[in-house]
Design a protein around this motif. Structure first.
Motif, PDB file in Angstrom:
ATOM      1  N   CYS A   6       6.472 -35.426  -2.544  1.00 55.74           N
ATOM      2  CA  CYS A   6       5.290 -34.567  -2.430  1.00 55.74           C
ATOM      3  C   CYS A   6       4.903 -34.112  -3.832  1.00 55.74           C
ATOM      4  O   CYS A   6       5.722 -33.508  -4.532  1.00 55.74           O
ATOM      5  CB  CYS A   6       5.587 -33.358  -1.547  1.00 55.74           C
ATOM      6  SG  CYS A   6       4.245 -32.145  -1.601  1.00 55.74           S
ATOM      7  N   TYR A   8       3.046 -31.783  -4.761  1.00 57.94           N
ATOM      8  CA  TYR A   8       2.923 -30.324  -4.881  1.00 57.94           C
ATOM      9  C   TYR A   8       4.311 -29.681  -4.935  1.00 57.94           C
ATOM     10  O   TYR A   8       4.585 -28.831  -5.779  1.00 57.94           O
ATOM     11  CB  TYR A   8       2.100 -29.747  -3.731  1.00 57.94           C
ATOM     12  CG  TYR A   8       0.648 -30.181  -3.806  1.00 57.94           C
ATOM     13  CD1 TYR A   8      -0.258 -29.505  -4.624  1.00 57.94           C
ATOM     14  CD2 TYR A   8       0.198 -31.295  -3.107  1.00 57.94           C
ATOM     15  CE1 TYR A   8      -1.571 -29.925  -4.723  1.00 57.94           C
ATOM     16  CE2 TYR A   8      -1.113 -31.708  -3.197  1.00 57.94           C
ATOM     17  CZ  TYR A   8      -2.000 -31.025  -4.011  1.00 57.94           C
ATOM     18  OH  TYR A   8      -3.294 -31.445  -4.110  1.00 57.94           O
ATOM     19  N   CYS A   9       5.196 -30.116  -4.044  1.00 58.55           N
ATOM     20  CA  CYS A   9       6.565 -29.601  -4.062  1.00 58.55           C
ATOM     21  C   CYS A   9       7.371 -30.259  -5.186  1.00 58.55           C
ATOM     22  O   CYS A   9       8.422 -29.761  -5.565  1.00 58.55           O
ATOM     23  CB  CYS A   9       7.263 -29.883  -2.740  1.00 58.55           C
ATOM     24  SG  CYS A   9       6.511 -29.051  -1.337  1.00 58.55           S
ATOM     25  N   HIS A  60       1.983 -33.093   3.784  1.00 63.70           N
ATOM     26  CA  HIS A  60       3.363 -32.577   3.858  1.00 63.70           C
ATOM     27  C   HIS A  60       3.397 -31.494   4.933  1.00 63.70           C
ATOM     28  O   HIS A  60       3.587 -30.316   4.638  1.00 63.70           O
ATOM     29  CB  HIS A  60       3.773 -32.027   2.483  1.00 63.70           C
ATOM     30  CG  HIS A  60       5.252 -31.814   2.366  1.00 63.70           C
ATOM     31  ND1 HIS A  60       5.833 -31.232   1.267  1.00 63.70           N
ATOM     32  CD2 HIS A  60       6.279 -32.111   3.211  1.00 63.70           C
ATOM     33  CE1 HIS A  60       7.147 -31.165   1.441  1.00 63.70           C
ATOM     34  NE2 HIS A  60       7.440 -31.691   2.615  1.00 63.70           N
ATOM     35  N   CYS A  64       4.949 -28.006   2.450  1.00 68.98           N
ATOM     36  CA  CYS A  64       3.953 -27.114   1.860  1.00 68.98           C
ATOM     37  C   CYS A  64       2.598 -27.221   2.557  1.00 68.98           C
ATOM     38  O   CYS A  64       1.684 -26.476   2.248  1.00 68.98           O
ATOM     39  CB  CYS A  64       3.801 -27.434   0.385  1.00 68.98           C
ATOM     40  SG  CYS A  64       3.163 -29.097   0.096  1.00 68.98           S
TER      41      CYS A  64
END
Ligand SMILES: [Zn+2]
Lengths: 99, 997
Positions: A6, A8-9, A60, A64
């Motif tokens: 991911c 973002y994560c 995701h 998130c």
């Protein structure tokens, strides 16, 4: 079960945390009323259905909850790269060089 | 009788622990450590079942999980019947009850064996050819026959009383297969410090070492070395050993599924012990050491009980101390069967002859055979066998067919057609196979995953090669993960270099057209069937497989695929790699549904969502219905009351006084932020800018394709805050859609979305007395019609609890929806219920809600709409903000198809006979006298008895329905055709006067 990073994560997580969300980089026209019927039909329904490298959207959902984009090989199923929504489509040649 | 076939003291069974078990009701004795197969053969029993198609008597073919014949039904106690268990994998324990399958009335005398005589009828493609006509035979004759024949054993019919576990595991290196290669790999990786899991499907780790007699490793016998190696592995805390554990599937990125059998081999297990455990392993590196599977030879009568694989016979002798017969003939095209013959002869079995199809087997082997007094027939073939329930003799003649045939007496015929590297898991991992032309076999090609294949599975036959490759692979895998590893050397002495050749059907001097030479024992496919399929035009191996069913049984062709491919390739006249191997699919061996389900049963499989008021409804005797994952009170019958009477009573109470309804399941999303109104404008059809805080609006949501997706009342609480409600089933979808647009199309909008479905309990009060009930309980909100008119929302408190109070109606009556924090839902509900007794308040369920809303023509998304209705089709064109430049779905509403005037539109239907309640889903036609098939012009979407109107009502979608108000349509049903008049959708109080009553 695939592992998916991911963006973002910034973490690699198993596929069960994610859901597929269709082909990527299909931009909704700023003013749909300016599109003719064929253009709008293409926007709604016409997809690449690529055999091989395919730009697609994932979410995701059990993490998130962010939507992001990915380049994935539909033959091997595996992810080549993932990147944040809104970023330009990466050049496949660049990715291949770094691989 | 037992002693004759058992060499006590030989093998790894525990002779001090006799075990009594039954097979077909007869009690036998074996020992702890026996499988059912070894214990039966120790008792002289070979006949264990009947074949699938021809009901031919069948014996035990192999000694491992590839077994195609010896499938039995097993009872592990009450409710624990399992069909199709392989006798070769089933460990016996005291009291184990087993039985053979696929015969009637008995195993030895089976009526179905008539199929064997009707052989010609059942050849390749017999399903397709036989069950064509007449059509009327399908339901009565063909289908019952196919269904009965479609499986071997009988499925259990009781619920599975066992529990199943599952767990995730992560390791550095997963080693699949506990033979010498796998053990060497685990030792190398484990000693390097890597976290290792070593799995093997058998009860004991060791693989071929369990039956090895010739070679020594570092001066130790195979079994001594094995014991030391296993002790060394057990001493390593970073190594996990799992026996009775099958690697069933190899998935992406070194994700491997393991099924561990925990209790099936135990007489007693403590309560709560799971029967099986599914391991979901993610490994850094995988070492595949699956070994190889012995290939049968294809000749007439190769399926008779007593005909078995030579390697299996050797395993039974050396691992279980069982001599599979007293008089053996060996037929082979591979050296390994000679070793089996030698072990048998040394153990006192009379080995009548070794028949080798090759003209030049090793001189050394021949010399050893001569020393043991075994007759050698080199360059000979087997052309037939005799014996009804057990082989009695075998007919042999020279391969060049230039000499006389001999008849050799025997009670077992041990065959070996070579060894097939086991590529199943490698193939699961999407690895492509490589054709080894010199050895005529497939081997693993490039590994797609971080994995290695070693030992016999990699084509490296023999103990020394297995140990060396396993060691190298284990060390290399550990190094790749950053561990230091030192190579080990294993000094192997006394090993034969083994080689062999592959044959298709064995040469014969008899008419091959009459031969019953089996390729797939479990599905009864013969060599002739495969050649017939090719003659009939099938070229691809995938088509040949499906037409003949070769390799499609529960053994997935472990012993038949390569013979089938070789024969098909020969018939097609193309090389084997061009004809190709069929695809290997998980699971590697049959796996219980229980193992896959694991803990996910009943409530853990699918949760039941309950509202805070659910328990109250249950105590009041409510009947529930499932709505998506929720269970909702459907109606509240009084003692002895029918559903019809209960719903009529509940409806009447709402219309005449007051009813209360648990609406907590409504989806709720809080849309907040400075751009909240703009976001709502872009998403919903309606205009939101001018909606004042404190006011509500019915919102309609379309997909980008212009079709209705969801609806709900939406309240504006503040300039920057909307309380959005969605349908019960649509909450997650709507939030997903909102997030999608917000994150990816309009990331510039400052909006935040929060699901609040479970934060609020929602109590709907409907009826002329609803305001009177609320007034004394509410503080901080003026309930007057001026201050809180229909479609308004206000915040205050009720019974001292903070509330968002909506003045809305889904019934046409004066209505309120009391939102309170979920944990106060039941208390507020009960207070309202008690206070409402004064007005004769009635709790009503979803059925009454449906009737009341239908009387008013309010739609239910997903019931009255089906993903093809536009706002205009549903009579909801009024929701569209005419001045808005855009919203999701707007452009699609201008597509030519959306503007056609014969689109199906939502209308009301009033049956000519007012007592007839139409079936929801019933098709509608204009002309009831037209020929069948009639042209269907729409269907009934909702249909109820309306107590208020004293007649039935229905909603329907009908082509150009809104232009046809007053016309008569027809609804043909099996018993009669109903007539109905098209009406407006609002049946009750069309002036909406009751909303303020
Ligand atoms: Zn994430």
């Amino acid at each position: 079960m695939l592992l998916i990073r991911c963006p973002y994560c910034n973490a690699e997580r198993p596929e069960v945390e994610f859901v597929y969300a269709g082909e990527a980089h299909i931009v909704r026209p700023v003013d749909p009323s300016q599109t003719d019927d064929d253009q709008w039909r293409d926007h709604l329904y016409v997809r690449n259905n690529a055999r091989g490298l395919h730009f697609e959207r994932w979410r995701h959902i059990h993490g998130c909850a962010r939507f992001f984009n990915a380049l994935r090989d539909t033959v091997s199923d595996k992810f080549v790269t993932t990147y944040k929504a809104g970023l330009p489509r990466p050049r496949i040649e660049d990715i291949k060089e770094s691989m | 009788m037992t002693k004759a076939h058992r060499i006590v003291g030989r093998g790894r069974i525990d002779a001090s622990r006799p075990v009594h078990f039954t097979f077909n009701g007869v009690e036998y004795q074996g020992y702890r450590g026996d499988t059912l197969a070894s214990a039966l053969m120790a008792n002289g029993v070979h006949l264990v079942g009947r074949s699938f198609k021809y009901h031919r008597p069948r014996g035990i073919l192999g000694a491992g999980s590839e077994e195609p014949n010896a499938l039995v039904g097993v009872t592990h106690g009450q409710g624990r019947f399992e069909p199709n268990t392989r006798a070769t994998m089933l460990e016996i324990y005291p009291g184990l009850a087993t039985r053979s399958q696929n015969h009637w009335p008995s195993l030895k005398w089976d009526v179905g064996a008539i199929n064997d005589a009707l052989y010609m009828l059942f050849s390749a493609g017999f399903y397709y050819k036989t069950f064509m006509w007449p059509k009327a035979f399908w339901t009565k004759v063909y289908e019952p026959f196919i269904r009965r024949a479609a499986g071997l054993g009988t499925a259990p019919f009781e619920p599975d009383p066992d529990s199943y576990a599952s767990r995730f595991a992560h390791c550095d290196i997963l080693v699949v297969g506990g033979g010498p290669a796998g053990i060497a790999a685990a030792l190398a990786a484990g000693r390097a410090g890597a976290k290792v899991i070593l799995v093997d499907e058998h009860a004991d780790l060791g693989g071929s070492l369990l039956s090895e007699t010739d070679a020594t490793i570092a001066g130790l016998t195979g079994q001594q070395w094995l014991d030391e190696a296993l002790a060394a592995l057990a001493d390593l805390p970073n190594v996990t050993l799992l026996s009775r554990t099958t690697a069933i599937g190899y998935y992406h990125e070194n994700f491997v599924g393991l099924c561990e059998r925990i209790t099936d081999h135990l007489e007693h297990s403590s309560v709560g012990t799971p029967r099986e455990r599914l391991w979901k392993v993610r490994a850094g590196q995988v070492v595949l050491a699956q070994g190889s599977i012995e290939r049968p030879l294809v000749f007439d009568g190769n399926d008779r009980p007593g005909v078995m694989l030579a390697g299996a016979a050797r395993t039974y002798l050396n691992r279980y101390g069982v001599t599979v017969g007293e008089r053996a003939v060996v037929v082979t095209s591979h050296d390994s069967a000679w070793l089996a013959a030698f072990d048998m002869a040394k153990a006192g079995v009379k080995v009548e002859a070794i028949v080798d199809l090759r003209s030049d087997p090793s001189v050394d082997l021949q010399e050893r055979a001569r020393v043991l007094g075994i007759q050698i027939l080199v360059g000979w073939t087997v052309t037939g066998t005799r014996g009804r329930l057990r082989i009695k003799s075998v007919r042999v003649c020279p391969v060049d067919l230039g000499g006389d045939a001999h008849i050799l007496s025997c009670d077992v015929l041990l065959m070996c057609g070579g060894w097939t590297p086991s590529l199943h898991l490698f193939s699961h991992s999407m690895g492509k196979l490589r054709w080894d032309e010199s050895e005529q076999r497939f081997l693993p090609g490039d590994h797609v995953e971080a994995s290695r294949t070693v030992g016999a599975g990699n084509g490296s036959f023999g103990l020394a090669a297995a140990l060396a490759e396993g060691d190298q692979a284990g060390a290399a895998a550990a190094r790749e993960l950053g561990y230091d590893s030192a190579p080990a050397t294993y000094q192997v002495n006394g090993e034969f270099a083994l080689s062999g050749r592959y044959f298709n059907e064995l040469p014969t001097d008899r008419n091959p057209g009459k031969a019953k030479a089996f390729v797939d024992f479990q599905n009864d496919v013969t060599a002739k069937d495969i050649r017939l399929a090719v003659r009939e035009g099938f070229r691809s191996i995938e088509h040949v497989k499906r037409y003949t069913t070769n390799g499609m049984a529960t053994d997935q062709g472990k012993t038949s695929n390569m013979n089938g491919l070789a024969i098909a390739a020969d018939a097609v006249g193309r090389p084997m790699p061009e004809v190709g191997l069929t695809t290997f699919r998980p699971p590697y061996t049959p796996t219980t549904f229980g193992a896959f389900a694991g803990y996910a049963r009943n409530g853990l499989f699918e949760v039941t969502r309950k509202t805070p008021i659910d328990q109250w409804a249950e105590s009041e005797g409510a009947i529930f219905e499932p709505v998506s994952l929720w269970r909702r009170a459907w109606y509240f019958p009084k003692a002895g009351e029918t559903m019809h009477a209960a719903v009529a009573r509940e409806c009447a109470a709402v219309r005449s006084s007051i009813g209360m309804f648990d609406a907590s399941t409504l989806g709720k999303i809080e849309v907040v932020g400075p751009d909240a109104a703009e976001f709502m404008n872009r998403l919903y059809t309606n205009p939101w800018t001018k909606l004042a805080p404190g006011r509500c609006k019915y919102g309609l949501l379309l997909g980008e394709d212009g079709f209705i997706r969801d609806d709900g009342v939406i309240g504006r609480l503040a300039q920057d805050r909307f309380h959005v409600t969605t349908t019960t089933g649509g909450a997650a979808r709507v939030l997903n859609m909102m997030e999608d647009y917000l994150q990816t199309e309009w990331p510039d909008l400052k909006v935040w979305l929060t699901s609040t479905t479970e934060q609020w309990a929602v109590i709907a009060l409907n009826g002329p007395n609803s305001r009177k009930l609320l007034e004394p309980l509410v503080e901080g909100i003026d309930l007057s019609d001026e201050q809180l008119p229909h479609m308004a929302v206000a915040e205050g408190s009720i019974c001292g609890i903070p509330t968002r109070l909506f003045r809305v109606s889904f019934t046409g009556e004066r209505g309120y929806e009391v939102n309170v924090p979920a944990r106060y839902g039941r208390a507020v509900w009960e207070t309202l219920y008690e206070s409402g007794q004064e007005y004769g308040i009635v709790a009503y369920g979803t059925e009454t809600m449906h009737v009341l809303r239908a009387e008013k023509g309010y739609i239910i998304i997903g019931q009255d709409t089906d993903g093809t209705l536009t706002p205009n089709d549903a009579g909801l064109g009024w929701t569209i903000g005419k001045t808005k430049p855009d919203f999701v779905g707007k452009r699609s509403l201008a597509r030519p198809d959306m503007l056609k005037d014969d689109r199906k539109q939502l209308v009301g239907l009033l049956t000519s006979d007012p007592t007839v309640i139409l079936e929801e889903g019933a098709q509608i036609v204009f002309d009831p006298d037209q020929p069948i098939p009639m042209r269907m012009v729409g269907h009934v979407t909702s249909s109820y008895w309306s107590e208020s109107l004293g007649r039935s009502i229905a909603l329907a979608v009908i082509e150009a329905g809104s232009r046809r108000i007053g016309e008569v349509v027809h609804i043909p049903m099996p018993d009669r055709t109903h007539a109905a008049v098209i009406s407006q959708t609002v049946f009750f109080d069309p002036q909406n006067s009751r909303i303020n009553a």
